[in-house]
Scaffold this active site. Structure first.
Site, PDB file in Angstrom:
ATOM      1  N   ARG A  52       0.704  -1.175  -0.067  1.00 53.55           N
ATOM      2  CA  ARG A  52      -0.093  -0.151   0.020  1.00 53.55           C
ATOM      3  C   ARG A  52       0.834   1.142  -0.136  1.00 53.55           C
ATOM      4  O   ARG A  52       1.834   1.331   0.806  1.00 53.55           O
ATOM      5  CB  ARG A  52      -0.921  -0.063   1.232  1.00 53.55           C
ATOM      6  CG  ARG A  52      -1.428   1.314   1.548  1.00 53.55           C
ATOM      7  CD  ARG A  52      -2.712   1.428   2.554  1.00 53.55           C
ATOM      8  NE  ARG A  52      -3.952   0.718   1.970  1.00 53.55           N
ATOM      9  CZ  ARG A  52      -5.163   0.554   2.546  1.00 53.55           C
ATOM     10  NH1 ARG A  52      -5.528   1.536   3.586  1.00 53.55           N
ATOM     11  NH2 ARG A  52      -6.095   0.053   2.106  1.00 53.55           N
ATOM     12  N   HIS A 111      -7.451   0.973  -6.190  1.00 54.49           N
ATOM     13  CA  HIS A 111      -7.773   0.059  -4.904  1.00 54.49           C
ATOM     14  C   HIS A 111      -8.580  -1.146  -5.391  1.00 54.49           C
ATOM     15  O   HIS A 111      -9.693  -1.598  -5.280  1.00 54.49           O
ATOM     16  CB  HIS A 111      -8.695   0.936  -3.878  1.00 54.49           C
ATOM     17  CG  HIS A 111      -8.728   0.158  -2.649  1.00 54.49           C
ATOM     18  ND1 HIS A 111      -7.631  -0.938  -2.245  1.00 54.49           N
ATOM     19  CD2 HIS A 111      -9.088   0.451  -1.350  1.00 54.49           C
ATOM     20  CE1 HIS A 111      -7.997  -1.268  -1.046  1.00 54.49           C
ATOM     21  NE2 HIS A 111      -8.867  -0.422  -0.485  1.00 54.49           N
ATOM     22  N   ASP A 134     -17.064   7.273  -0.803  1.00 58.49           N
ATOM     23  CA  ASP A 134     -15.823   7.209  -0.346  1.00 58.49           C
ATOM     24  C   ASP A 134     -15.610   8.637   0.222  1.00 58.49           C
ATOM     25  O   ASP A 134     -16.140   9.874  -0.127  1.00 58.49           O
ATOM     26  CB  ASP A 134     -14.598   6.666  -1.181  1.00 58.49           C
ATOM     27  CG  ASP A 134     -13.371   6.640  -0.617  1.00 58.49           C
ATOM     28  OD1 ASP A 134     -13.190   6.380   0.561  1.00 58.49           O
ATOM     29  OD2 ASP A 134     -12.323   6.570  -1.530  1.00 58.49           O
ATOM     30  N   CYS A 152     -16.358   1.956   1.068  1.00 61.75           N
ATOM     31  CA  CYS A 152     -15.061   1.045   1.619  1.00 61.75           C
ATOM     32  C   CYS A 152     -14.628   1.120   3.003  1.00 61.75           C
ATOM     33  O   CYS A 152     -13.963   0.437   3.408  1.00 61.75           O
ATOM     34  CB  CYS A 152     -13.953   1.488   0.331  1.00 61.75           C
ATOM     35  SG  CYS A 152     -13.600   3.415   0.320  1.00 61.75           S
ATOM     36  N   ARG A 187     -13.788  -8.035   2.550  1.00 57.33           N
ATOM     37  CA  ARG A 187     -12.319  -8.125   2.129  1.00 57.33           C
ATOM     38  C   ARG A 187     -11.580  -9.409   2.541  1.00 57.33           C
ATOM     39  O   ARG A 187     -10.451  -9.619   1.641  1.00 57.33           O
ATOM     40  CB  ARG A 187     -11.722  -6.722   2.881  1.00 57.33           C
ATOM     41  CG  ARG A 187     -12.183  -5.549   2.584  1.00 57.33           C
ATOM     42  CD  ARG A 187     -11.811  -5.031   1.122  1.00 57.33           C
ATOM     43  NE  ARG A 187     -10.356  -4.960   1.117  1.00 57.33           N
ATOM     44  CZ  ARG A 187      -9.564  -4.207   1.261  1.00 57.33           C
ATOM     45  NH1 ARG A 187     -10.008  -3.044   1.766  1.00 57.33           N
ATOM     46  NH2 ARG A 187      -8.362  -4.199   1.080  1.00 57.33           N
TER      47      ARG A 187
END
Ligand code: CP
Ligand code: NVA
Length: 301
Positions: free
Chosen positions: A103, A130, A220, A260, A288
């Site tokens: 990341r 992402h 988001d 998210c 996830r």
């Protein structure tokens, strides 16, 4: 040849659907308590140059579930953070590990890491994309809506990494995708062009038009990690770009809401809408785990 998971654009519709099927299968096994040590003895290194709750925990628990282990490598603690070239980091880590999740800020860094690594590299979020999140999102939509093809996904807010990846993932699986973004905060121009040429895609600054009849509303944060200094300006620019009751009123009657996370209540989503759709949003967060496991099994088995 080793495979990576860097961008959804590098995966075909069939590959994405098979990842979703694998994620659903792994979820079943986890729920029924059936052991699934598909990556027994393997180790994933996780480089984080930005904060994370879901990505870190889902990859780490995911590796544990699969019989392997995961190493947390904070960007500020490893030599990468002191200027060791990413090309060298890639070659060193390849001698110890079976996969790397990273990341970071620049997409280019992830691409370079993947080019120099001899083991699979997974994009755990960059400023541009992402992709891991979108596998979990599509799985959640599939579960709640019984399918993906022909459903309308409407993203409201900043044309950021999430928007870019949702457009690509949504179009690839045959969804209609709408994005409502302020003119100067639209998704990547190349992605928008690709989406319009390859599916049913519209970007507008008219929130009600984008949300009309949508099966899935998605938002988001207005300021992503790394944009903290712009937060004040962005709060003004994005003030209308919120999922609230008025937006839900124009969406399809049983529209679902996804985020998210982390969420800023009162900014991109109202507290009321978030709580009313908490089942969907926290299923999404749970997914996830199952999505990450599918990606790791696909790449590392
Ligand atoms: N959605 C997501 O990637 O969450 P984290 O930043 O907590 O990993
Ligand atoms: N767009 C957000 C997503 C966080 C999961 C960010 O990059 O900070």
């Amino acid at each position: 040849m080793k495979k990576d998971f860097l961008l959804l654009s590098q995966y075909s519709r069939e590959e994405l659907l098979s990842l979703l099927a694998l994620a659903a299968e792994l979820k079943e096994m986890k729920k029924s308590g059936e052991p699934h040590p598909l990556l027994k003895g393997k180790t994933l290194g996780m480089i984080f140059e930005k904060a994370s709750t879901r990505t870190r925990v889902s990859f780490e628990v995911g590796m544990y579930d699969l019989g392997g282990s995961a190493l947390f490598l904070s960007g500020s603690d490893i030599q990468l953070g002191r200027g060791e070239p990413v090309e060298d980091t890639a070659r060193v880590l390849s001698r110890y590990l079976d996969g790397i999740m990273i990341r970071t800020f620049e997409q280019k860094k992830v691409e370079t890491l993947a080019r120099y690594a001899s083991i699979p590299v997974i994009n755990g979020l960059t400023d541009f994309a992402h992709p891991c999140q979108v596998i979990a999102d599509l799985l959640t939509i599939q579960e709640h809506k019984g399918g993906l093809e022909g459903k309308t996904l409407c993203f409201i807010g900043d044309g950021n990494n999430m928007a870019n990846s949702l457009i690509v993932g949504g179009i690839k699986v045959g969804m209609k995708v709408r994005t409502a973004c302020p003119v100067n905060y639209r998704p990547d121009a190349g992605i928008m062009e690709w989406a319009a040429a390859n599916g049913d895609y519209v970007c507008t600054d008219d929130i009600a038009a984008a949300a009309a009849g949508a099966d899935v509303l998605y938002t988001d944060v207005w300021a992503s990690m790394g944009q903290e200094e712009e937060a004040e300006i962005r709060r003004k620019v994005f003030v209308k770009y919120q999922i609230n009751d008025a937006v839900l009123a124009v969406a399809a009657p049983e529209a679902m809401v996804l985020h998210c996370l982390p969420a800023h209540r009162g900014e991109e989503i109202t507290a009321e809408v978030l709580e009313a759709h908490a089942d969907e949003i926290f299923d999404e967060a749970e997914n996830r785990l199952h999505a990450q496991k599918a990606i790791m099994v696909h790449l590392m088995r």
